[in-house]
Scaffold this motif. Structure first.
Motif, PDB file in Angstrom:
ATOM      1  N   SER A  98      42.668  20.135 -24.641  1.00 16.69           N
ATOM      2  CA  SER A  98      41.656  20.118 -25.691  1.00 16.69           C
ATOM      3  C   SER A  98      40.687  21.277 -25.482  1.00 16.69           C
ATOM      4  CB  SER A  98      40.906  18.781 -25.667  1.00 16.69           C
ATOM      5  OG  SER A  98      39.931  18.753 -26.673  1.00 16.69           O
ATOM      6  N   TYR A  99      40.622  22.141 -26.460  1.00 18.19           N
ATOM      7  CA  TYR A  99      39.742  23.298 -26.362  1.00 18.19           C
ATOM      8  C   TYR A  99      39.454  23.818 -27.762  1.00 18.19           C
ATOM      9  CZ  TYR A  99      44.329  25.541 -26.660  1.00 18.19           C
ATOM     10  OH  TYR A  99      45.601  25.899 -27.043  1.00 18.19           O
ATOM     11  N   GLY A 100      38.463  24.674 -27.835  1.00 21.47           N
ATOM     12  CA  GLY A 100      38.098  25.266 -29.117  1.00 21.47           C
ATOM     13  C   GLY A 100      38.008  26.772 -28.982  1.00 21.47           C
ATOM     14  N   ARG A 156      35.945  27.461 -25.667  1.00 22.02           N
ATOM     15  CA  ARG A 156      35.229  26.359 -25.062  1.00 22.02           C
ATOM     16  C   ARG A 156      36.269  25.345 -24.630  1.00 22.02           C
ATOM     17  NH1 ARG A 156      30.799  24.004 -28.667  1.00 22.02           N
ATOM     18  NH2 ARG A 156      29.318  25.072 -27.330  1.00 22.02           N
ATOM     19  N   ALA A 196      37.329  21.615 -22.973  1.00 24.33           N
ATOM     20  CA  ALA A 196      36.766  20.265 -22.996  1.00 24.33           C
ATOM     21  C   ALA A 196      36.752  19.617 -21.618  1.00 24.33           C
ATOM     22  CB  ALA A 196      37.564  19.392 -23.956  1.00 24.33           C
ATOM     23  N   THR A 221      33.828  19.495 -16.368  1.00 23.50           N
ATOM     24  CA  THR A 221      32.698  20.247 -15.837  1.00 23.50           C
ATOM     25  C   THR A 221      32.305  21.411 -16.736  1.00 23.50           C
ATOM     26  OG1 THR A 221      34.153  21.657 -14.536  1.00 23.50           O
ATOM     27  CG2 THR A 221      33.319  19.671 -13.475  1.00 23.50           C
ATOM     28  N   SER A 222      32.900  21.504 -17.888  1.00 20.68           N
ATOM     29  CA  SER A 222      32.657  22.710 -18.690  1.00 20.68           C
ATOM     30  C   SER A 222      31.312  22.671 -19.403  1.00 20.68           C
ATOM     31  CB  SER A 222      33.769  22.893 -19.720  1.00 20.68           C
ATOM     32  OG  SER A 222      33.665  21.910 -20.739  1.00 20.68           O
ATOM     33  N   TYR A 223      30.841  21.486 -19.745  1.00 22.81           N
ATOM     34  CA  TYR A 223      29.550  21.327 -20.418  1.00 22.81           C
ATOM     35  C   TYR A 223      29.368  22.267 -21.588  1.00 22.81           C
ATOM     36  CZ  TYR A 223      28.291  18.361 -16.520  1.00 22.81           C
ATOM     37  OH  TYR A 223      28.257  17.370 -15.599  1.00 22.81           O
ATOM     38  N   GLY A 224      30.431  22.449 -22.314  1.00 24.83           N
ATOM     39  CA  GLY A 224      30.290  23.216 -23.534  1.00 24.83           C
ATOM     40  C   GLY A 224      30.156  24.705 -23.350  1.00 24.83           C
ATOM     41  N   LYS A 225      30.452  25.202 -22.162  1.00 21.49           N
ATOM     42  CA  LYS A 225      30.315  26.639 -21.927  1.00 21.49           C
ATOM     43  C   LYS A 225      31.315  27.418 -22.770  1.00 21.49           C
ATOM     44  CE  LYS A 225      31.067  26.137 -17.546  1.00 21.49           C
ATOM     45  NZ  LYS A 225      31.309  26.495 -16.125  1.00 21.49           N
ATOM     46  N   LEU A 226      30.883  28.549 -23.262  1.00 20.75           N
ATOM     47  CA  LEU A 226      31.769  29.472 -23.943  1.00 20.75           C
ATOM     48  C   LEU A 226      32.131  30.597 -22.981  1.00 20.75           C
ATOM     49  CD1 LEU A 226      30.361  30.091 -27.558  1.00 20.75           C
ATOM     50  CD2 LEU A 226      32.470  28.932 -26.921  1.00 20.75           C
TER      51      LEU A 226
END
Lengths: 117, 113
Positions: free
Chosen positions: A31-33, A95, A97, A100-105
């Motif tokens: 899952s990613y954007g 981004r 999912a 630990t990514s916390y929405g980082k781009l």
């Protein structure tokens, strides 16, 4: 390893023609954007388009479309009918999912697009 | 709505001086970020925050500190500026959620002599 790769430092296109800006990405998340931003010479960052990893259709926003090829891990931006005002730096970003990514781009290095009259 | 604002827009420092960059957002976003942009390197994440009172390191945190005492503000500090910190600094914010774009401030151009 580079997570986002934009292999075209600069691109040129004739006004009213279409242009494709390349972006490949690397992730183990399911899952990613994927995002594209435009940065004109004035410096601000302008959001253009978004594609989710589970989206079955390619995203479109006006003259912008995203050619999403999941198996190839590519998310190319297509600009149709280029205009002089499209001359700018374009960034691809991802981004993930993961927990630990916390929405980082994560951004690519960018492609400078120049539209000729 | 002002969106994301940054103060100051430009600054020149001498090596060893300190300064604080202020970022403010009026969109009630949970997440806030500080990036630096250098030629040929895109935007690199310095620090980020997932909520009031919490901060975390990004990709290039050395030489910087941050604080988020209020939800709407995210401060970036340089305790002892170095020429390598000459850059354009962008603040961004976003709501929670994978599909939500980040909203960027106008940037701060910092030169360290």
């Amino acid at each position: 390893a580079q997570k986002i790769t934009q292999t075209q430092p600069g691109m040129f296109v004739q006004e009213k023609e279409a242009v494709t800006l390349d972006c490949t990405y690397d992730t183990s998340d399911q899952s990613y954007g994927l995002f594209w931003y435009k940065q004109p010479s004035s410096g601000e960052m302008i959001f253009l388009i978004y594609q989710g990893s589970y989206d079955e259709q390619n995203a479109t926003e006006g003259r912008y479309s995203l050619n999403f090829q999941k198996a190839r891990k590519s998310a190319n931006l297509v600009i149709s009918a280029s205009q002089l005002g499209d001359s700018a730096m374009y960034f691809c970003a991802m981004r993930e999912a993961g927990g630990t990514s916390y929405g980082k781009l994560t951004f690519g290095q960018g492609t400078i697009l120049t539209v000729h009259p | 709505n002002a969106g994301v604002t940054q103060t100051p827009k430009f600054r020149v420092l001498k090596t060893g001086q300190s300064m604080t960059l202020l970022c403010a957002q009026d969109m009630n976003h949970e997440y806030m970020y500080w990036y630096r942009q250098d030629p040929g390197m895109g935007l690199r994440l310095i620090h980020y925050s997932v909520g009031e009172g919490t901060t975390a390191k990004g990709e290039v945190p050395d030489g910087y500190n941050v604080s988020r005492l209020k939800k709407q503000n995210f401060l970036l500090g340089l305790e002892s500026a170095a020429p390598s910190q000459t850059s354009v600094y962008f603040c961004a914010s976003s709501p929670r959620g994978l599909a939500n774009e980040q909203f960027f401030g106008p940037g701060t151009r910092l030169t360290v002599l």
